[in-house]
Write a protein that holds these residues in place. Sequence first.
Motif, PDB file in Angstrom:
ATOM      1  N   ALA A 125      -1.386  -3.679  -7.681  1.00  0.00           N
ATOM      2  CA  ALA A 125      -0.489  -4.718  -7.197  1.00  0.00           C
ATOM      3  C   ALA A 125      -0.339  -4.718  -5.688  1.00  0.00           C
ATOM      4  O   ALA A 125      -0.301  -5.778  -5.057  1.00  0.00           O
ATOM      5  N   ASN A 126      -0.259  -3.530  -5.071  1.00  0.00           N
ATOM      6  CA  ASN A 126       0.043  -3.457  -3.639  1.00  0.00           C
ATOM      7  C   ASN A 126      -0.836  -2.498  -2.850  1.00  0.00           C
ATOM      8  O   ASN A 126      -0.729  -2.440  -1.626  1.00  0.00           O
ATOM      9  N   GLY A 127      -1.677  -1.705  -3.509  1.00  0.00           N
ATOM     10  CA  GLY A 127      -2.456  -0.709  -2.790  1.00  0.00           C
ATOM     11  C   GLY A 127      -3.545  -1.321  -1.928  1.00  0.00           C
ATOM     12  O   GLY A 127      -4.226  -2.261  -2.338  1.00  0.00           O
ATOM     13  N   PHE A 128      -3.695  -0.788  -0.729  1.00  0.00           N
ATOM     14  CA  PHE A 128      -4.764  -1.258   0.157  1.00  0.00           C
ATOM     15  C   PHE A 128      -5.175  -0.122   1.070  1.00  0.00           C
ATOM     16  O   PHE A 128      -4.328   0.598   1.618  1.00  0.00           O
ATOM     17  N   ASN A 129      -6.476   0.050   1.240  1.00  0.00           N
ATOM     18  CA  ASN A 129      -6.982   1.067   2.139  1.00  0.00           C
ATOM     19  C   ASN A 129      -8.382   0.687   2.591  1.00  0.00           C
ATOM     20  O   ASN A 129      -9.046  -0.133   1.959  1.00  0.00           O
ATOM     21  N   ALA A 130      -8.807   1.266   3.692  1.00  0.00           N
ATOM     22  CA  ALA A 130     -10.122   0.952   4.241  1.00  0.00           C
ATOM     23  C   ALA A 130     -10.649   2.153   5.002  1.00  0.00           C
ATOM     24  O   ALA A 130      -9.895   3.010   5.459  1.00  0.00           O
ATOM     25  N   GLY A 131     -11.958   2.197   5.152  1.00  0.00           N
ATOM     26  CA  GLY A 131     -12.616   3.243   5.930  1.00  0.00           C
ATOM     27  C   GLY A 131     -13.896   2.692   6.518  1.00  0.00           C
ATOM     28  O   GLY A 131     -14.375   1.632   6.104  1.00  0.00           O
ATOM     29  N   ALA A 132     -14.448   3.402   7.495  1.00  0.00           N
ATOM     30  CA  ALA A 132     -15.650   2.907   8.168  1.00  0.00           C
ATOM     31  C   ALA A 132     -16.489   4.056   8.667  1.00  0.00           C
ATOM     32  O   ALA A 132     -15.962   5.103   9.052  1.00  0.00           O
ATOM     33  N   ASP A 133     -17.789   3.865   8.660  1.00  0.00           N
ATOM     34  CA  ASP A 133     -18.672   4.805   9.342  1.00  0.00           C
ATOM     35  C   ASP A 133     -18.442   4.655  10.841  1.00  0.00           C
ATOM     36  O   ASP A 133     -18.307   3.535  11.357  1.00  0.00           O
ATOM     37  N   PRO A 134     -18.394   5.774  11.588  1.00  0.00           N
ATOM     38  CA  PRO A 134     -17.989   5.706  12.991  1.00  0.00           C
ATOM     39  C   PRO A 134     -18.921   4.896  13.873  1.00  0.00           C
ATOM     40  O   PRO A 134     -18.490   4.375  14.897  1.00  0.00           O
ATOM     41  N   GLN A 135     -20.212   4.791  13.493  1.00  0.00           N
ATOM     42  CA  GLN A 135     -21.109   3.992  14.320  1.00  0.00           C
ATOM     43  C   GLN A 135     -20.895   2.494  14.131  1.00  0.00           C
ATOM     44  O   GLN A 135     -21.453   1.682  14.869  1.00  0.00           O
TER      45      GLN A 135
END
Length: 462
Positions: A125-135
């Motif tokens: 319902a409300n969860g959100f997250n993100a990540g990225a490779d540093p390059q």
Amino acid sequence: MTALRRPSPGALTAALPRVLAAFLLTALALLAGTAVLSQPAHAAGTGLDAVADALKKSPVYVDPRVREQLPDADRNALAAKIRDADKPVFVAVLPDVPEFPRATLLRDLRTKVGITGVYAVHLGANGFNAGADPQVLSHNAARNLTEAARNSHKGDAKAMVTDFAQQAVGQARGAAPSSWNEGDGGSATGLLIGGAVVVAGGVGGYALFRRAKKQREERERAELAALQVVVDEDITAFGEELDRLDFTPSEPGATDAMRTDYTGALDAYDLAKSKMAEARRPEDVRPVTEALEDGRFALATLAARRTGAPLPERRLPCFFDPRHGPSTADVPWAPPGGAPRQVPACAADATRIADGLEPMARTVQTPGGPQPYWDAGPAYSPWAGGYFGGGSVLTAMVAGTLLGSVLSAPSAYADSSFAGGPEGGSESGADFNPADFGGGFGDGGGFDGGGLDGGGFGGGDW
């Protein structure tokens, strides 16, 4: 009987583009007709493997169980925006069920998709997250974009993922994966594509080569432009030190050793300016900072000779800002969330750390605002390598920072520019350091645990 004439090689070569063009135009026409009937890619099943398979074909995946959170029309519109931006940004909208464990979801999704990029997941319902490779996107940028989207659109999955994706494509580096261009119009389309690939394989391979070359050249130009600003500041600062120097080779008491030191400092200044003028790629900056470091040590030696003090030991420059000159001691320091280590510091920064204050760190401009050079991106690898020698010494000092993740990557030394591994959109499989897959909150790629420590692939509080 008239003998048959064999077509000349030139005639065959001239005719080939026309044949290919006719074939490909026919193929494209058939593909266009098929595309009208096809729907955006959605893998059969609903597990993490199905999500990963779908994201290899399209930038946005919505689990059928939460389709109302991002209806088909909105999903298609968001996917089109990401494709048009040509950036490796992946978005998944998923239900909060056991098959998508919060603690490892982002990391496992990145592993299964196997493409360097930015990954955002709306969960439940409300969860959100993100990540990225540093390059592709810095830890700070990924973390800040995640928090901004989460705080601005609580309870609105559509607005949250759309806002994040629009911001991410504006800042991400690299290009969209080639697999997004394969489409999925069924078996007939697959056969047609296969035939086109057989006929036009050579043309396609050359086009991919040209594209990769263009991307590399554009990246190098952008990185060199950023380095130009920083190196010019370094050269100017060293020139000002020379201007303030009240030494003349003919002054009373001047010795040959003093004159040698003075000449060495002047030569280093001239060399730094000429090397920077000749620089065409980011790695060309390393000889510039090597010359500046030699010049500053020559000035420190000259100062010691003039005052009768013991000659300085040849040490690395101050880690926090090489413009501070040679270090005088090793001091304990740790980046936010990182492990303590010993780094060389000038006397002023050593005193500040002993007093519990922050050192005077060198900051540079980034798309996310001013950052210490060790968190500013892979472009600063050759700049730092000229000052600190690169290799294991520099890697140990910057471990746990963005620059450290670049230098410790398996491909970090594939070329002298320390490009930092596969560019955004390229296939890297599971060969990535989960501790370097930054952004979000907390460690380990989960959605629980909280804390703005920037570690792991996403992580933290969904």
